[in-house]
Design a protein around this motif. Structure first.
Motif, PDB file in Angstrom:
ATOM      1  N   ILE A   1       0.822  -1.204   0.000  1.00 29.86           N
ATOM      2  CA  ILE A   1       0.000   0.000   0.000  1.00 29.86           C
ATOM      3  C   ILE A   1       0.855   1.254   0.000  1.00 29.86           C
ATOM      4  CG2 ILE A   1      -0.224   0.111   2.504  1.00 29.86           C
ATOM      5  CD1 ILE A   1      -2.945   1.320   2.101  1.00 29.86           C
TER       6      ILE A   1
ATOM      7  N   LEU B   1       1.406   3.703  -2.859  1.00 28.12           N
ATOM      8  CA  LEU B   1       0.383   4.691  -3.196  1.00 28.12           C
ATOM      9  C   LEU B   1       0.959   6.113  -3.125  1.00 28.12           C
ATOM     10  CD1 LEU B   1      -2.696   4.700  -3.791  1.00 28.12           C
ATOM     11  CD2 LEU B   1      -3.071   5.037  -1.352  1.00 28.12           C
ATOM     12  N   LEU B   2       1.871   6.339  -2.216  1.00 28.57           N
ATOM     13  CA  LEU B   2       2.460   7.677  -2.091  1.00 28.57           C
ATOM     14  C   LEU B   2       3.980   7.687  -2.232  1.00 28.57           C
ATOM     15  CD1 LEU B   2       0.400   9.234   0.850  1.00 28.57           C
ATOM     16  CD2 LEU B   2       0.290   9.829  -1.564  1.00 28.57           C
TER      17      LEU B   2
ATOM     18  N   ALA C   1      -5.154   4.524  -9.234  1.00 27.85           N
ATOM     19  CA  ALA C   1      -6.046   5.579  -9.728  1.00 27.85           C
ATOM     20  C   ALA C   1      -7.479   5.325  -9.280  1.00 27.85           C
ATOM     21  CB  ALA C   1      -5.969   5.650 -11.249  1.00 27.85           C
TER      22      ALA C   1
ATOM     23  N   ARG D   1      -7.887   5.960  -5.571  1.00 26.34           N
ATOM     24  CA  ARG D   1      -7.927   7.388  -5.254  1.00 26.34           C
ATOM     25  C   ARG D   1      -9.312   7.957  -5.528  1.00 26.34           C
ATOM     26  NH1 ARG D   1      -2.889   7.629  -7.826  1.00 26.34           N
ATOM     27  NH2 ARG D   1      -1.210   7.397  -6.298  1.00 26.34           N
ATOM     28  N   GLU D   2      -9.887   7.547  -6.627  1.00 23.44           N
ATOM     29  CA  GLU D   2     -11.267   7.961  -6.923  1.00 23.44           C
ATOM     30  C   GLU D   2     -12.207   7.568  -5.790  1.00 23.44           C
ATOM     31  OE1 GLU D   2     -11.164   6.910 -11.677  1.00 23.44           O
ATOM     32  OE2 GLU D   2     -12.801   6.099 -10.454  1.00 23.44           O
TER      33      GLU D   2
ATOM     34  N   MET E   1     -11.535   6.764  -2.719  1.00 23.22           N
ATOM     35  CA  MET E   1     -11.267   7.428  -1.450  1.00 23.22           C
ATOM     36  C   MET E   1     -11.795   8.856  -1.454  1.00 23.22           C
ATOM     37  SD  MET E   1      -7.609   5.948  -0.107  1.00 23.22           S
ATOM     38  CE  MET E   1      -6.654   6.859  -1.279  1.00 23.22           C
ATOM     39  N   GLU E   2     -11.802   9.421  -2.649  1.00 21.09           N
ATOM     40  CA  GLU E   2     -12.312  10.785  -2.783  1.00 21.09           C
ATOM     41  C   GLU E   2     -13.814  10.829  -2.480  1.00 21.09           C
ATOM     42  OE1 GLU E   2     -11.194  14.532  -3.064  1.00 21.09           O
ATOM     43  OE2 GLU E   2      -9.908  12.755  -3.252  1.00 21.09           O
TER      44      GLU E   2
ATOM     45  N   ARG F   1     -11.281   5.769   2.756  1.00 20.15           N
ATOM     46  CA  ARG F   1      -9.968   6.372   2.936  1.00 20.15           C
ATOM     47  C   ARG F   1      -9.467   6.121   4.355  1.00 20.15           C
ATOM     48  NH1 ARG F   1     -10.226  11.245   4.617  1.00 20.15           N
ATOM     49  NH2 ARG F   1     -11.454  12.245   2.986  1.00 20.15           N
ATOM     50  N   ASP F   2     -10.322   6.363   5.323  1.00 14.53           N
ATOM     51  CA  ASP F   2      -9.931   6.141   6.713  1.00 14.53           C
ATOM     52  C   ASP F   2      -9.540   4.690   6.973  1.00 14.53           C
ATOM     53  OD1 ASP F   2     -10.369   8.768   7.171  1.00 14.53           O
ATOM     54  OD2 ASP F   2     -12.065   8.517   8.537  1.00 14.53           O
TER      55      ASP F   2
ATOM     56  N   PHE G   1      -8.269   2.556   4.892  1.00 13.30           N
ATOM     57  CA  PHE G   1      -6.939   2.246   4.351  1.00 13.30           C
ATOM     58  C   PHE G   1      -5.830   2.863   5.186  1.00 13.30           C
ATOM     59  CE2 PHE G   1      -6.891  -0.249   0.462  1.00 13.30           C
ATOM     60  CZ  PHE G   1      -8.244  -0.447   0.274  1.00 13.30           C
ATOM     61  N   TRP G   2      -6.103   4.016   5.716  1.00 15.96           N
ATOM     62  CA  TRP G   2      -5.108   4.614   6.609  1.00 15.96           C
ATOM     63  C   TRP G   2      -4.998   3.767   7.878  1.00 15.96           C
ATOM     64  CZ3 TRP G   2      -4.863  10.606   7.956  1.00 15.96           C
ATOM     65  CH2 TRP G   2      -3.544  10.916   8.336  1.00 15.96           C
TER      66      TRP G   2
ATOM     67  N   THR H   1      -2.917   0.879   7.355  1.00 20.78           N
ATOM     68  CA  THR H   1      -1.511   1.283   7.396  1.00 20.78           C
ATOM     69  C   THR H   1      -0.993   1.345   8.828  1.00 20.78           C
ATOM     70  OG1 THR H   1      -1.909   2.636   5.426  1.00 20.78           O
ATOM     71  CG2 THR H   1       0.125   3.029   6.635  1.00 20.78           C
TER      72      THR H   1
END
Lengths: 268, 268
Positions: free
Chosen positions: A103, A106-107, A129, A132-133, A135-136, A142-143, A145-146, A149
């Motif tokens: 993961i 990703l950044l 890609a 990201r869509e 998570m947007e 998004r939370d 996946f964080w 991490t």
DNA sequence: CGCATACTTGAGCGTTCTCAATACAGGTGG
DNA sequence: CCACCTGTATTGAGAACGCTCAAGTATGCG
């Protein structure tokens, strides 16, 4: 109070009957541990494309390369690895079904760790890609996946502690405890027992021992009656004693799920 | 080509003259490594409240506790730590100015690691609630915090590899290399030399050695002429040789900054 | 049946540990 | 200014742990 207590995760949110055995284990895990809605889970599942088979011993992701996808283990065991100049190898992480291989790509431009299939694996792929869509439009995803991490980070820190401060026997016992809990979240355990398809060579790269010493350590552990490992099935005969011996606490695996979220909601 | 090459980070984005020596080192680091706008940096800096002093040896964050703030090291050295039953201690991470002590508490209920001040420290505090607000309105800041998480993760993995597969001497040499690079990003180096205010006891908890053996390993390293450590100043006499000896590569520190971002932009 | 891979055992060596003593430094009070 | 005290660094010696090399035994697969 049974003498041989067994590990028990809350399964209140799981509806076993609605899931086929082929269900994406990442989704299964998130259904169990996160508070994602069924909607979110389905979006995520749909975004995971084409599980493909990777034979044992081959790279899922080469060392030092970039990638445009997240690789997700669907079945089989894998490991992040790092090769040292002189051929020594160390696994900073062991990956089981439901785990994300990379993961961080990703950044981060490059992953300086490779990912190798330890057994034959099926790997599905989630394009950066697309994620990201998603998570947007879905902040909860998004939370999550964080959060994943952070959990990885916690496991990594725990391994650091083990390698730095625990004896060979404690380290191995600790790993067996960790694996029981992690496998339980994806329903790959049977009571206090699970399939452990790794070779001793591979195990030794995870706990930072030579293969020979791993073998001996394993025998000590077997001799103490705490576990047995025959064929490739590991059985923990006395969970409490093994936990106690290895100073294991499941806290760091965060198997109780996401923070309940009053604060998150309050902030939005 | 100088015989003793020295480490050099790009400082193109840094305007030294505009920064007072008291500037938040996290901001300094992000100015150097991320592509955050000056606006974003200022918002972040403003959100960091009241640096307060923590005396050496006292906890910045107790083991197993929750918190509603992120603690940020402004000055001094700290460490994440974990105590084992029998009193052994291991640091999964060493924290220098500009580091986040406990970002994982943002989503995890409890941090199962404590954070201890190794020297007298000044610590500033960023309330979770405030950070969530900021991340909501400034996605770039959100990405940067996630990026910081990944970098931490990479460091943690590298420590795992070191503890599992490197000898005492390599491990220590590797740490000295890592610290040079990390300290350089917050301008705490002087050429190939930096202040290392830790006791040997503390160092030994970072590299997983006994204090006695750390002392001997240090002497070996000094004896080889690669480094010297007098008072509390570490000097690397031959950077290339030390790098080579410890198999160090700065890749994992991601000192080149955030991914340039075409993909991120394309996705938004 | 034979080959390849994985596992097991033995023996000796090297690294790292523990315990314990000693040296050194900085800071305090007399 | 010296005596003392505490924390830190260093040294010695022996033991424990884990490593390497090397041989031998299963086990599984073609």
């Amino acid at each position: 109070m049974p003498v041989r207590s067994s590990i028990q995760l809350s399964r209140s949110r799981v509806r076993l009957t609605t899931r086929s055995p082929m269900t994406n284990p990442l989704i299964a895990r998130l259904r169990l541990l996160s508070s994602l809605s069924e909607d979110d889970l389905q979006i995520l599942e749909a975004a995971c494309t084409g599980p493909q088979t990777v034979p044992a011993h081959s790279d899922i992701q080469a060392e030092g390369r970039g990638t445009e996808h997240i690789h997700i283990v669907q079945s089989g065991w894998a490991a992040r690895y790092r090769l040292l100049r002189d051929g020594r190898r160390q696994f900073p992480a062991l990956l089981i079904p439901g785990d994300l291989c990379d993961i961080d790509a990703l950044l981060l431009n490059r992953t300086h760790f490779g990912v190798v299939a330890l057994t034959s694996c099926t790997i599905s792929v989630l394009p950066h890609a697309r994620l990201r869509e998603i998570m947007e439009s879905r902040p909860a995803i998004r939370d999550v996946f964080w959060w994943l991490t952070f959990v990885e980070n916690a496991i990594s820190a725990e391994w650091t502690v083990g390698l730095g401060a625990r004896s060979a026997e404690e380290r191995l016992a600790h790993l067996f405890c960790e694996l029981l809990v992690r496998l339980a979240t994806v329903e790959m355990t049977d009571g206090n027992s699970y399939a452990l398809p790794l070779t001793q060579d591979q195990l030794s790269d995870a706990v930072g021992l030579s293969a020979v010493h791993l073998n001996r350590t394993l025998q000590d552990l077997r001799g103490s009656g705490l576990i047995s490992l025959d064929g490739h099935r590991l059985t923990i005969h006395n969970w409490e004693a093994l936990k106690d011996f290895s100073d294991f606490s499941a806290d760091y695996l965060h198997v109780e799920g996401l923070r309940s979220g009053e604060n998150r909601r309050a902030a939005h």
